[in-house]
Scaffold this active site. Structure first.
Site, PDB file in Angstrom:
ATOM      1  N   SER A   1      31.295   0.596 -34.328  1.00  0.00           N
ATOM      2  CA  SER A   1      30.586  -0.402 -33.515  1.00  0.00           C
ATOM      3  C   SER A   1      31.420  -0.464 -32.074  1.00  0.00           C
ATOM      4  O   SER A   1      32.192  -1.349 -31.899  1.00  0.00           O
ATOM      5  CB  SER A   1      30.576  -1.758 -33.819  1.00  0.00           C
ATOM      6  OG  SER A   1      31.669  -2.230 -35.129  1.00  0.00           O
TER       7      SER A   1
ATOM      8  N   LYS B   1      -6.706   3.563   9.444  1.00  0.00           N
ATOM      9  CA  LYS B   1      -6.823   5.076  10.265  1.00  0.00           C
ATOM     10  C   LYS B   1      -8.330   5.422  10.600  1.00  0.00           C
ATOM     11  O   LYS B   1      -8.557   6.618  10.474  1.00  0.00           O
ATOM     12  CB  LYS B   1      -6.029   6.167   9.654  1.00  0.00           C
ATOM     13  CG  LYS B   1      -4.745   5.819   9.139  1.00  0.00           C
ATOM     14  CD  LYS B   1      -3.727   6.610   8.982  1.00  0.00           C
ATOM     15  CE  LYS B   1      -2.162   6.368   8.673  1.00  0.00           C
ATOM     16  NZ  LYS B   1      -1.224   7.357   8.238  1.00  0.00           N
TER      17      LYS B   1
ATOM     18  N   SER C   1      40.940   5.063 -37.840  1.00  0.00           N
ATOM     19  CA  SER C   1      41.846   3.955 -37.387  1.00  0.00           C
ATOM     20  C   SER C   1      42.141   3.131 -38.643  1.00  0.00           C
ATOM     21  O   SER C   1      43.276   2.506 -38.781  1.00  0.00           O
ATOM     22  CB  SER C   1      41.250   2.849 -36.475  1.00  0.00           C
ATOM     23  OG  SER C   1      39.878   2.481 -36.860  1.00  0.00           O
ATOM     24  N   GLY C   2      41.494   3.390 -39.552  1.00  0.00           N
ATOM     25  CA  GLY C   2      41.740   2.644 -41.017  1.00  0.00           C
ATOM     26  C   GLY C   2      41.028   1.660 -41.425  1.00  0.00           C
ATOM     27  O   GLY C   2      41.342   0.954 -42.235  1.00  0.00           O
TER      28      GLY C   2
ATOM     29  N   HIS D   1       7.237   3.296  -0.856  1.00  0.00           N
ATOM     30  CA  HIS D   1       7.621   4.424  -1.543  1.00  0.00           C
ATOM     31  C   HIS D   1       7.769   4.032  -3.057  1.00  0.00           C
ATOM     32  O   HIS D   1       8.144   2.719  -3.162  1.00  0.00           O
ATOM     33  CB  HIS D   1       9.103   4.912  -1.028  1.00  0.00           C
ATOM     34  CG  HIS D   1       8.960   5.836   0.190  1.00  0.00           C
ATOM     35  ND1 HIS D   1       8.502   5.449   1.223  1.00  0.00           N
ATOM     36  CD2 HIS D   1       8.876   7.256   0.138  1.00  0.00           C
ATOM     37  CE1 HIS D   1       8.496   6.426   2.257  1.00  0.00           C
ATOM     38  NE2 HIS D   1       8.633   7.724   1.179  1.00  0.00           N
TER      39      HIS D   1
ATOM     40  N   PRO E   1       7.750  -1.907   1.139  1.00  0.00           N
ATOM     41  CA  PRO E   1       7.890  -0.607   1.200  1.00  0.00           C
ATOM     42  C   PRO E   1       6.858   0.064   0.284  1.00  0.00           C
ATOM     43  O   PRO E   1       6.426  -0.566  -0.580  1.00  0.00           O
ATOM     44  CB  PRO E   1       9.272  -0.162   0.841  1.00  0.00           C
ATOM     45  CG  PRO E   1       9.769  -1.531   0.043  1.00  0.00           C
ATOM     46  CD  PRO E   1       9.101  -2.703   0.521  1.00  0.00           C
TER      47      PRO E   1
ATOM     48  N   GLY F   1       0.357   2.842   7.046  1.00  0.00           N
ATOM     49  CA  GLY F   1       0.836   2.132   8.066  1.00  0.00           C
ATOM     50  C   GLY F   1       0.885   0.544   8.077  1.00  0.00           C
ATOM     51  O   GLY F   1       0.433  -0.341   9.055  1.00  0.00           O
ATOM     52  N   LYS F   2       1.647  -0.038   7.048  1.00  0.00           N
ATOM     53  CA  LYS F   2       1.722  -1.348   6.925  1.00  0.00           C
ATOM     54  C   LYS F   2       2.500  -2.088   8.138  1.00  0.00           C
ATOM     55  O   LYS F   2       2.087  -2.902   8.651  1.00  0.00           O
ATOM     56  CB  LYS F   2       2.336  -1.655   5.651  1.00  0.00           C
ATOM     57  CG  LYS F   2       1.788  -1.445   4.349  1.00  0.00           C
ATOM     58  CD  LYS F   2       2.628  -1.350   3.244  1.00  0.00           C
ATOM     59  CE  LYS F   2       3.699  -0.366   3.221  1.00  0.00           C
ATOM     60  NZ  LYS F   2       3.222   1.087   3.192  1.00  0.00           N
TER      61      LYS F   2
ATOM     62  N   GLY G   1       0.934  -1.090  -0.019  1.00  0.00           N
ATOM     63  CA  GLY G   1      -0.036   0.034   0.199  1.00  0.00           C
ATOM     64  C   GLY G   1       0.801   1.404   0.007  1.00  0.00           C
ATOM     65  O   GLY G   1       1.992   1.126   0.114  1.00  0.00           O
TER      66      GLY G   1
END
Lengths: 610, 304
Positions: free
Chosen positions: A519, A145, A449-450, A93, A91, A16-17, A11
């Site tokens: 590449s 709550k 580089s050639g 967040h 969590p 309030g977990k 949640g």
């Protein structure tokens, strides 16, 4: 599993977990007295003014206590007279959503908290969606709550309405809604006198009695092979855990992906001889004949799982580095690991509205439906039929981070349809007709580089020898086939992918292909090698030091890059990953072009012979 | 009061999970080792390893970090087990610490750092182990409750709790870079009760110190410490007495508190454990230094 319930709490933040679970353990006398003392002691210095802060029982990391939030999943173990429980407190967040998914992957039931004053929030929806995705079938929404709103029924009804709407949207099956107060303990372990209007069970009695048995379980035997046990020449057993069904001595099993068949000679169940073994049990199986079985194979009986390399899956992205279409990852499914590419992000799911949104990238904590192509054959099933063969990880090849988890929706038939259309004129026939072996010679190296110069000279040499060749370089590819691509990471990957696919087609046509592209990334070169196939791929590293390339600066590009006129210029403000697995490495310093070509021809000679 | 089912479904599931994890490590990791602390959890781990790979012997060595302060009975038990099952038993002691005379009486927390944490790090580095099995359980302590089954250590062997790799279903990502290592906890989901019930169900041999017996002890700072050899000096006012005690956990004898008990059979121990009112780590003197977050600090520094 009889008697044991694995559940998670989730949640939004501050719903309030941790407090709810802490209070439940405390009230039900399920914690030891030293933990209780430590809890009371900690609470005195905590933020609840000396009242017991139940969340401190679960928030075990220092950073969590300092910030008063939950960062990672905490597992708690408790037993009442009626049942044993493992609870994963997860969590809230958004930042830590991936840790919430970790908890959800092991649970049979989710308790989702909703603050009655706020109702259903984005995180509530996101968590409910992830829980459903991870295969949770039982949901309990705890409307928390209630004490803050004087336990009013009308407030609960309002929240419940939103919850039922969400449940219908996502398609949640078994939904229970309970009004609680985690801090005060209402409807936590017993029915609260403060809410006489609520007629259902309190949370703990609900958890003690809810049935989470799977109704329609698969009876077909499936066992992914973990390991081959070979203590001596006389014993060869296959270790694994039975994921569904049962196995008996004498049963004929199919080994996937090969499809070979063999009969069971003996079964060791957790190290002890047995006539039969069932779902969940660890076994070592010996077979009656010598078949090719190794880690990653699946033994099956009855309805066989799919074998293929293409599928559509829901993916939850967990890495700070976003997902790019076309990038290659390690894919782990069952006991098999191989490389795989996310070919296409079909759409992203908006966490709030549930709507589908078009996307080419996927960021941390986002969910999307993707088409995935594995580099070889996989044994799999849709997740709804088999958690064991339907859930997978994507692992970053460089950082080794677990970048994503996914669940397979369905196989893609496309590859099978394509391979069915075999043409009569095969690569081998063309090879014979042209009198040469097709090959892709992949040059890599810094700008200047050639590469192009040497590739050009090499092509002339091959032409002189009567070989049929084609040179692909920036000029003929970037301006035509790939002119819609820029220099973003996705485009860069796609650029190399298209070049590799074109080279492969030309190889199929019998040609010797030379490519000359910087590449710079190892990943991309590996990807090209995978597309073209090792047997037809030769990588040549044109080894010229940066200062020499910069000194040559034929096109004046280094100068511009140093003046910051060109962003992402390899060697200046973008890295070049020196290959460590190139077949040929040619140093150009102090050598003429002719000498370089001579050297390459010497190395290539064996590969060019039919 | 305790009904013991022959086929306890919880134990069966926990056993299967642990065996699965052990096989994964052996199949995927380059150089695994099993930490062997000689305690009851180690006995359960050894038993599970024997089952997981039968008829093959456990395909990895065992490592015991010897602080030189373990109970004598533990060392005898270790050597007997190694012989009985033909195990490759590596024993490592931090010789620097021994030379400096580091001991549990005079050096407190530094003793644990040097003789245990540092010794473990030295041993893992010396042999180049890439994965180490430990018997840690999530019910032991709060920071353990947060730790994954596969717990990664950086090249300094430190744990980074804020950035743990996601661990989903049974799919363990075992890829590491050079210098990094993994600690693996197959007993993560077991509780102390499960351990005892499993020991009884499987009739697993454990160090006799777990059973109550009259032993020479002193009462010190609220703990009952056994006088296991003459390196234990009595403080003024202390008196050696003989009491019936047993140990819920085993470690270095000066740091391991016993409990008054007459439980001398497995049934009695399980009965006592089911009725226990304090967690088992209260009898470990070492966890209490530094308050409730001390275990996390130790783990960040490389303690198991």
């Amino acid at each position: 599993m009889d008697g044991l319930l694995r559940f998670i709490t989730c949640g939004s933040v501050d719903d309030g977990k941790s407090t709810l679970i802490g209070h439940m353990l405390y009230d039900a006398k399920l914690i030891f007295t030293d933990q209780e003392q430590s809890l009371e002691l900690d609470s005195k210095v905590g933020s609840r003014g000396g009242k017991v802060d139940y969340s401190l029982l679960l928030d075990g990391l220092m950073a969590e206590r300092e910030q008063g939030i939950t960062i990672d999943v905490a597992y708690r173990y408790f037993t009442t007279d009626k049942r044993s429980f493992i609870v994963a407190d997860t969590p809230g967040h958004e930042e830590y959503t991936r840790n919430m998914a970790v908890g959800a992957s092991f649970a049979e039931l989710a308790v989702i908290l909703v603050d009655v004053a706020h109702g259903v929030m984005i995180q509530t929806k996101r968590h409910a969606r992830i829980c459903a995705l991870m295969g949770i079938k039982h949901f309990c929404f705890a409307v928390n709550k209630m004490d803050m709103l004087q336990y009013r029924k009308s407030e609960f009804i309002k929240a419940e309405r939103e919850i039922r709407k969400l449940a219908a949207e996502i398609g949640l099956e078994n939904v229970t809604v309970i009004p609680v107060s985690a801090t005060e303990g209402d409807n936590v372990t017993s029915h609260s006198p403060n809410m006489p209007w609520y007629e259902g069970k309190a949370l703990l009695p609900y958890l003690e009695t809810v049935s989470v048995d799977e109704e329609a379980e698969s009876v077909s035997f499936i066992m992914p092979v973990q390991r081959v046990c070979r203590p001596d020449m006389s014993f060869r057993g296959f270790e694994g855990q039975i994921e569904s069904g049962e196995v008996r001595a004498g049963d004929e099993l199919t080994i996937l992906p090969s499809g070979e068949k063999a009969c069971v000679s003996s079964i060791l169940r957790a190290g002890e001889e047995a006539d039969a073994a069932h779902k969940g049990e660890p076994v070592t199986i010996t077979l009656d004949r010598d078949v090719d079985v190794s880690r990653g194979c699946v033994m099956a009986k009855g309805k066989l799982p799919h074998v293929g390399s293409l599928f559509t899956a829901q993916v939850i992205w967990m890495d700070d580095v976003p997902l790019s279409q076309g990038k290659s990852y390690l894919l782990r499914l069952g006991t098999k690991t191989l490389s795989a590419t996310v070919m296409k992000i079909k759409y992203k799911v908006d966490a709030d509205s549930g709507e589908w949104v078009a996307a080419t990238r996927l960021h941390k904590n986002e969910i999307a439906l993707c088409d995935i192509a594995a580099s070889g054959e996989l044994v799999f099933d849709p997740f709804k039929d088999s958690k064991a063969l339907g859930g997978f990880l994507l692992i970053d090849r460089v950082t080794y981070q677990t970048s994503a988890c996914g669940i397979i929706e369905h196989p893609l038939r496309r590859d099978e349809n394509l391979t069915l259309q075999q043409t009569d004129i095969t690569r081998e026939l063309r090879m014979t007709q042209m009198g040469q072996k097709p090959l892709t010679i992949w040059f890599t190296g810094l700008s200047g580089s050639g590469k192009s110069t040497i590739a050009n000279a090499l092509e002339k040499r091959l032409y002189g020898l009567g070989r049929h060749t084609m040179l692909l370089d920036g000029d003929n590819v970037r301006m035509g086939l790939n002119k819609n691509l820029g220099f973003e990471p996705e485009d860069r990957i796609e650029n190399i992918r298209r070049i590799a696919e074109v080279a492969r087609l030309m190889n199929d046509a019998g040609l010797i292909v030379l490519t000359a592209f910087i590449s710079p990334y190892d990943d991309d070169r590996k990807n090209a090698r995978a597309i073209i196939g090792c047997e037809s791929f030769v990588e040549i590293f044109v080894d010229t030091p940066l200062d020499v390339c910069e000194g040559r600066d034929v096109k004046g590009l280094y100068n511009k890059a140093r003046e910051n006129e060109i962003p992402n210029f390899t060697g200046v403000n973008s890295p070049y990953e020196v290959p460590d697995d190139a077949e040929i490495s040619v140093s150009t310093v102090g050598r003429t072009v002719e000498e370089c070509v001579n050297y390459i021809m010497e190395c290539l000679w064996e590969r060019l012979r039919i | 009061m305790i009904t013991m089912k022959n086929n306890n479904p919880t134990l069966k599931a926990l056993e299967a999970e642990a065996i699965y994890i052990m096989r994964e490590v052996v199949a995927e990791c380059e150089k695994p080792v099993m930490l062997y602390s000689i305690g009851k959890d180690s006995s359960v781990m050894l038993h599970l390893a024997l089952k997981a790979f039968y008829p093959e012997k456990p395909p990895f060595p065992f490592l015991h970090i010897d602080t030189t302060w373990k109970f004598h009975e533990m060392i005898e038990f270790r050597d007997r087990m190694a012989e009985k099952y033909g195990l490759e038993m590596l024993v490592y002691t931090n010789e620097d610490g021994v030379r400096q005379g580091i001991n549990p009486f005079d050096h407190g927390a530094a003793y644990t750092d040097i003789m245990k944490t540092e010794a473990l790090k030295q041993a893992l580095a010396k042999y180049g182990f890439t994965a180490a099995f430990g018997g840690g359980r999530r019910d032991e302590e709060k920071s353990r409750a947060k730790e994954r089954v596969f717990s990664f250590r950086n090249s300094a062997q430190a744990w980074e709790p804020k950035n743990q790799r996601p661990e989903l279903w049974k799919l363990y990502n075992t890829y590491i870079h050079k210098g990094e290592s993994i600690r693996v906890f197959p007993l993560s989901n077991w509780t102390e009760k499960d351990i005892w019930q499993y020991i009884r169900q499987e009739d697993i041999e454990i160090v006799p110190l777990y059973f109550a017996k009259v032993r020479p002890v002193v009462h010190r700072d609220g703990n009952i410490i056994m006088v296991d050899d003459d390196r234990m000096k009595l403080r003024p006012g202390e008196e050696k007495c003989h009491e019936s005690v047993r140990f819920r956990t085993l470690g270095c004898y000066p740091l391991t508190g016993g409990i008054m008990s007459t439980a001398d059979t497995l049934d009695d121990i399980v009965a006592e454990t089911l009725g226990a009112v304090t967690s088992e780590r209260t009898s470990r003197v070492i966890d209490k230094d530094g308050g409730s977050a001390s275990m996390e600090k130790r783990k960040r520094e490389g303690y198991f």
